[in-house]
Each structure stands twice: as C-alpha cells, then as structure tokens.
Enzyme design. Structure first.
Site, PDB file in Angstrom:
ATOM      1  N   GLU A  87       8.148  -4.090  -0.334  1.00 50.01           N
ATOM      2  CA  GLU A  87       7.883  -2.721   0.460  1.00 50.01           C
ATOM      3  C   GLU A  87       8.477  -2.842   1.813  1.00 50.01           C
ATOM      4  O   GLU A  87       8.339  -1.778   2.583  1.00 50.01           O
ATOM      5  CB  GLU A  87       6.485  -2.620   0.221  1.00 50.01           C
ATOM      6  CG  GLU A  87       5.630  -3.511   1.209  1.00 50.01           C
ATOM      7  CD  GLU A  87       4.110  -2.837   0.905  1.00 50.01           C
ATOM      8  OE1 GLU A  87       3.777  -1.800   0.715  1.00 50.01           O
ATOM      9  OE2 GLU A  87       3.092  -3.575   1.390  1.00 50.01           O
ATOM     10  N   HIS A  91      -2.719   8.572   2.049  1.00 51.99           N
ATOM     11  CA  HIS A  91      -3.859   8.196   1.276  1.00 51.99           C
ATOM     12  C   HIS A  91      -4.607   9.380   0.484  1.00 51.99           C
ATOM     13  O   HIS A  91      -5.414   9.433  -0.472  1.00 51.99           O
ATOM     14  CB  HIS A  91      -4.785   6.993   1.761  1.00 51.99           C
ATOM     15  CG  HIS A  91      -3.993   5.821   1.652  1.00 51.99           C
ATOM     16  ND1 HIS A  91      -3.299   5.405   3.138  1.00 51.99           N
ATOM     17  CD2 HIS A  91      -3.737   5.010   0.882  1.00 51.99           C
ATOM     18  CE1 HIS A  91      -2.600   4.270   2.536  1.00 51.99           C
ATOM     19  NE2 HIS A  91      -2.793   3.777   1.264  1.00 51.99           N
ATOM     20  N   CYS A 144       4.756  -0.281  -8.169  1.00 53.13           N
ATOM     21  CA  CYS A 144       3.390   0.100  -8.020  1.00 53.13           C
ATOM     22  C   CYS A 144       3.432   1.325  -7.131  1.00 53.13           C
ATOM     23  O   CYS A 144       2.182   1.996  -6.528  1.00 53.13           O
ATOM     24  CB  CYS A 144       2.405  -0.766  -7.575  1.00 53.13           C
ATOM     25  SG  CYS A 144       2.552  -1.680  -6.015  1.00 53.13           S
ATOM     26  N   ASP A 155       6.157   2.357   1.239  1.00 51.18           N
ATOM     27  CA  ASP A 155       6.411   1.794   2.320  1.00 51.18           C
ATOM     28  C   ASP A 155       7.968   1.441   2.398  1.00 51.18           C
ATOM     29  O   ASP A 155       8.740   1.415   3.276  1.00 51.18           O
ATOM     30  CB  ASP A 155       5.758   0.488   2.836  1.00 51.18           C
ATOM     31  CG  ASP A 155       4.277   0.920   3.223  1.00 51.18           C
ATOM     32  OD1 ASP A 155       4.277   1.843   4.332  1.00 51.18           O
ATOM     33  OD2 ASP A 155       3.277   0.437   2.638  1.00 51.18           O
TER      34      ASP A 155
HETATM   35  C1  PEP Z   1       3.612   1.100  -1.314  1.00 51.96           C
HETATM   36  O1  PEP Z   1       3.879   1.170  -0.188  1.00 51.96           O
HETATM   37  O2  PEP Z   1       4.305   1.808  -2.207  1.00 51.96           O
HETATM   38  C2  PEP Z   1       2.187   0.923  -1.992  1.00 51.96           C
HETATM   39  C3  PEP Z   1       1.822   0.794  -3.247  1.00 51.96           C
HETATM   40  O3  PEP Z   1       1.400   0.257  -1.120  1.00 51.96           O
HETATM   41  P1  PEP Z   1       0.266   1.484  -0.243  1.00 51.96           P
HETATM   42  O4  PEP Z   1       0.649   2.921  -0.616  1.00 51.96           O
HETATM   43  O5  PEP Z   1      -0.933   1.296  -0.232  1.00 51.96           O
HETATM   44  O6  PEP Z   1       0.935   1.240   1.311  1.00 51.96           O
HETATM   45 MG    MG Z   2       2.368  -0.162   1.227  1.00 50.23          MG
END
Ligand code: PEP
Ligand code: MG
Length: 573
Positions: A431, A189, A502, A455
């Site tokens: 995911e 993150h 995404c 993920d």
């Molecule tokens: C992902 O897992 O690709 C996603 C967009 O969610 P996050 O990165 O918040 O886990």
């Molecule tokens: Mg994710």
C-alpha cells in the site's frame, strides 16, 4: 431540484430528510432581568436533567458494551458538581442567560484542558464541545440527532456536513435508509462502513445542509449520484419502482453465492470479504465469500477506554475463525495513526499524520501492543485457517523487525506450551509505492500479499485520502497507480507467491475485468459487493481481460483508461 453528489455506495433511498445539524445557534448574550434569574436557573436544571436522560437513552440503545462506555464519560462530565455550580453562579452573578452561561463554562473548561500536555486529556475537548452543544440545543428546543427522535420516524435520510465513523455505527438501519454529506471522501472509514452497511449515500455535496430542510422529501439515486429534493410524485414512484427491481436483482445475484468466481473460459479468482468486526461475519458467508481477505482489527481497539487484553482479542479472533470454519481468515495487525486514533493512547500532534507515526511504525516503541496482538492471533490459529498480515510496509528492514518480534512471540508461546499453527502464513499489504517497488524482495521473506489501493493511491499521488480539497486528484485508476499494481503482481508471481487486492478498487464493478486481466489471485471487499463482482467474473473471458490490460497499460491518462473500462463494462444493474 436535482443536485449532484459523489457516490459512496449503490442503491436508492426515498424518505424524509433529517439534518444532523451543526446549526449556528445564536447565543443570547444580553443581560437578563433580575427577575428572570430564577427562571434561567430552573431552565438550566431542567435541560441538564433532560440531557442526561438523552445520553442514557442513547446508551441503552447501543448493543456494544465498548460504545456504551463513551457515554459513561459524557454523563460523568455532565454530573460534575463544579460544572453545575459554575453555570448557576454565572447566571446569578453576571445576570446572563443560561445558554450564555453554559457556553462560557464549557469554553473555559476547554481553555484549561487545551493547555494540558497530555493528548488523552486534550481529546476531552470534543466531549465538552458535544456536551455544551447538546445542552444549548436542548435549551432552545432544537432537534438533535438521537434515538428519541428516531423512535418516532421511518425512512430517514441523514443530511450532515460530515458524519464520523462513531456516528455511522450508531445508525439504526431500520430507520435510516440513506445519507448525504457536504464533506467526506470515498475511502474514508465512514464511507467504507456505509458501503458495508449497504447504506445508499452521496458525499461532497456543496451546501447541502443549507439546501435541504428537516422533513424535505428526498430521493437518492446513488448509482448516478443524483439527489432529488421534494420531487414530484412521478419521480418518487419511478425510484420506488427502480428500488424494487434493484432489490429483486440483488436477491437473484445472491443465488450465485454457492458458485465460484470463474470466467467463461475457466479462470478462477477467489472472492474474499473485508470485515471490521465480528458483526460483519453473518453476511460474509451469505454473500458467498470464500474467506476473509482483510480483517481491520483497529475497530476492536476503538470506542473503548483501554486496550483490549490479549485474552479479549483472542476470544474475538477465535469467534471469527471458528465461524469461518476452515476458510481463510486474514487478520491485519493494528493499523493506527493517520486518521485512526485511540482516546486512551498518546498520539503526538503531527504536521502530516499520514506520513508520520502510523501503523507498524507505532510498534517500534510499543512492542507490547504488537506482542499481545500476535499472541492472540496465534492462539486463535488452532481453530481454523488464519493468516497474519502487516500493513504499511516500506522496507525489508521493517519486515525483518516484524519477523524478529514474531519469532519472539512464538518462542514465548512454545515455552508456555500454548498451541498455535506452526505453519501460519505471514504476509504484507502493498500500500506504499515503496513496497510495490521492492515487492520482489518482500516476496523472498513473506508468504502472501494484498494490494491496498486506498493508501497506495494516496501515497503514489501525494493526495491525502481524507482531504475534500484535493479529492479531485485522488484517482486509483491513474496510470501511475495501475503500473505499480501490475509491477507488484508480476514481481510477486515470479516468486510463486499469491497476491490479492483488498482496497476499494476490488469492489469497483467497472474495474472487475481489468483486475481479472492483471492476474490477481483474490479480490477482497465488503461482502455485499461479492455477488455483483462474481456475476461480472462469471460473464467475462480471461482473453478479453488480458487484451484490456494491454490497452489500459498503453493509455497515458485516466480519462482514456476509464473510457476503455466503459467499453468493456457489463451492464447488469
Ligand atoms: C488500503 O489502504 O487500501 C486498505 C485496504 O487499508 P485501509 O483502507 O484500512 O487503510
Ligand atoms: Mg491502508
């Protein structure tokens, strides 16, 4: 000297290093002279005062009320009379230095709270460590990252072992222009925030905190992942010029913001934005996003001391929905666990948190969290075009559970005569490999989907996305992940449902043509990537993209896939 790092976000940075140091401070454990007792006590009290002042200063520089609360906690712990008296007592009775005394009192405190069977209290360990470190650094006059220091500096490049999401959101972007870390991963993150802040940076740079000293002149070329330490004037001038050209081209690309993401042969793909808070929305429209494809709501719950109420959440969602003025806003329900925790919520210590109590699994025994959020989202839905998206789905049973709870919430609102959009769409993230494999069944139950490649990669390849030790194995472009993506898109389309992406792959400009060819309906990314991706789309042919997909799906190794993408790559920046 040139060093290689892993690229997090594109750009150039030329400035002076500031080590966000975890220096191994040698604590003086020798007995002190009886005559020095008063001096040590007075040094401690002066440092104590200075440290509180520093915390207050940092706090006053923060705009976000929730973040300010974190520092309230620090100040309360520091002002505790027992703490002050214990340090003084140790200096007096044991004839030890102030730093050794602070160290002992903090360690003792940590020992006590570590035994308490309550994860909220256990979380305080980090607070004590932070406070102890700051006191000792201040006693020894070692620079520590704070706004006092930054007030006096310009063009700072932060160098650290690692940077936490909490630290990076505190960065003053008028002062900090880049960062380099030893640890980290591209889908952590911290990296995702860095990308959205357009902060050039490199991660996974071995020994960088030893190679760079405070104030060294640094150039980061985060297109190539090169870091120059104290380069000569020619190199500095060259990169300053490159940066000017890059910024100018970025400005030029912004002119595309009013145009659509359409290929030369007329194929349309929607370009959406990922956001983490309402602070990101200004850039969303500026960069030409047609909607919000992922609103990660976790950040609304972090950096505070209690759950946001339904009302607080409603106001926050409404603000974004109104701002988007009828454009789609996809609100993802809370996705906690794994690497995202709340200090005010009990999380069990797990062997494998990413495979454990994460995401929608948490709702099963915490229905109020889900209900409050769904109510707040539903209430916001009358102000624009809202969709609800559930993360981490692995089965149809989960979808049934979520829909059942969703219906309960809707009935409750209806009973109370509270308005909401009765036709609101609900969707899920693909995911997990499990979701990808049953996407055909999921598409019978849900309205739309978004592929979360971050993920999906970690779960397909069994590689922890945050673990530097195995990050060389983390490869979204591997044949296995791409096959799952293709399989899901085709299965979902067969049911006439929409599917976007995404995860971070959506913003990878080397993969745009591939993603076009795969037939995705929308790409969602940190909004600053949209102009470049739009440029790629507008200069591509769907025909070429289809051919590329055909070749890529025949390739059996990542290397071959990457070389195919390279051949098709458009050179723009
Ligand atoms: C992902 O897992 O690709 C996603 C967009 O969610 P996050 O990165 O918040 O886990
Ligand atoms: Mg994710």
């Amino acid at each position: 000297m040139i060093i290689k790092g892993t690229i997090v976000s594109s750009g150039y940075a030329c400035g002076n290093a500031f080590l966000l140091s975890e220096e191994n401070v040698n604590i003086n454990k020798n007995k002190i002279n009886i005559n020095d007792v008063d001096v040590e006590i007075s040094n401690f009290l002066k440092t104590h005062k200075k440290t509180i002042k520093q915390f207050k200063k940092i706090q006053s520089n923060l705009l976000d009320e929730d973040k300010k609360l974190l520092f309230d906690g620090y100040i309360i712990l520091l002002e505790d009379e027992n703490f002050i008296n214990n340090v003084i007592k140790l200096i007096k009775n044991n004839f030890i230095s102030a730093e050794y005394s602070i160290d002992k009192v903090i360690k003792n405190q940590i020992k006590i709270i570590s035994k308490v069977n309550n994860s909220y209290i256990k979380e305080r360990v980090n607070d004590f460590l932070d406070i102890g470190k700051r006191l000792i650094y201040n006693l020894k006059n070692i620079d520590i990252f704070d706004y006092n220091f930054l007030d006096k500096k310009e063009n700072i490049i932060i160098v650290a072992k690692d940077i936490s999401p909490t630290q990076i959101i505190q960065f003053n972007l008028n002062k900090i222009i880049g960062f380099i870390t030893e640890l980290g991963s591209i889908t952590s993150h911290t990296s995702i925030i860095a990308k959205s802040l357009e902060l050039p940076g490199c991660i996974k740079v071995k020994n960088i905190t030893k190679l760079i000293r405070n104030n060294d002149y640094i150039v980061i070329d985060s297109f190539k992942g090169n870091i120059y330490i104290n380069p000569n004037k020619n190199i500095i001038d060259k990169f300053k010029k490159k940066n000017k050209i890059y910024l100018h081209r970025k400005e030029q690309l912004l002119k595309l913001s009013k145009l659509s993401g359409e290929t030369l042969d007329g194929y349309r793909i929607k370009l959406f934005a990922n956001i983490g808070s309402d602070k990101d929305i200004e850039n969303v429209l500026k960069n030409g996003a047609e909607g919000i494809g992922l609103y990660r709501t976790e950040f609304l719950f972090m950096n505070r001391n209690s759950f946001p109420s339904e009302e607080e959440q409603f106001l926050s969602y409404k603000k974004i929905v109104e701002f988007m003025n009828g454009k789609i806003v996809t609100i993802r329900t809370l996705d906690l666990g794994g690497d995202k925790f709340l200090p005010y919520m009990n999380f069990p210590k797990e062997e494998s948190p990413f495979l454990g109590w994460r995401s929608i699994r948490i709702y099963v025994n915490n229905k109020k969290i889900l209900h409050d959020q769904l109510k707040a989202i539903l209430r916001s839905s009358v102000y624009g075009n809202v969709r609800i998206m559930f993360p981490m789905i692995i089965s149809l049973e989960e979808v049934n559970f979520l829909k059942k709870e969703f219906n309960k919430v809707k009935s409750e609102l209806k009973k109370k005569k509270i308005n909401f959009n009765k036709n609101i769409q609900i969707g899920a993230m693909i995911e997990t490999p499990a979701a990808a494999m049953i996407s055909k069944f999921l598409a019978n139950e849900l309205d739309f989907f978004s592929i979360g490649t971050n993920d999906l990669t970690q779960y397909t390849l069994a590689v922890d996305r945050n673990n530097t030790m195995v990050s060389y194995l983390y490869e979204t472009l591997s044949p296995s992940v791409l096959r799952l993506i293709k399989y899901s898109i085709d299965a979902i389309h067969k049911k006439n449902k929409k599917v976007g992406m995404c995860g971070e792959l959506a913003s990878d400009d080397k993969s745009t043509i591939l993603l076009l060819g795969l037939g995705l309906d929308e790409l969602s990314m940190s909004s600053n990537f949209i102009p470049k991706i739009k440029y790629n789309i507008r200069n591509s042919l769907l025909l070429d993209a289809k051919k590329l997909v055909y070749d890529v799906l025949k390739a059996d190794k990542v290397k071959k896939i990457k070389s195919l993408l390279k051949k098709n790559n458009l050179k723009i920046l």
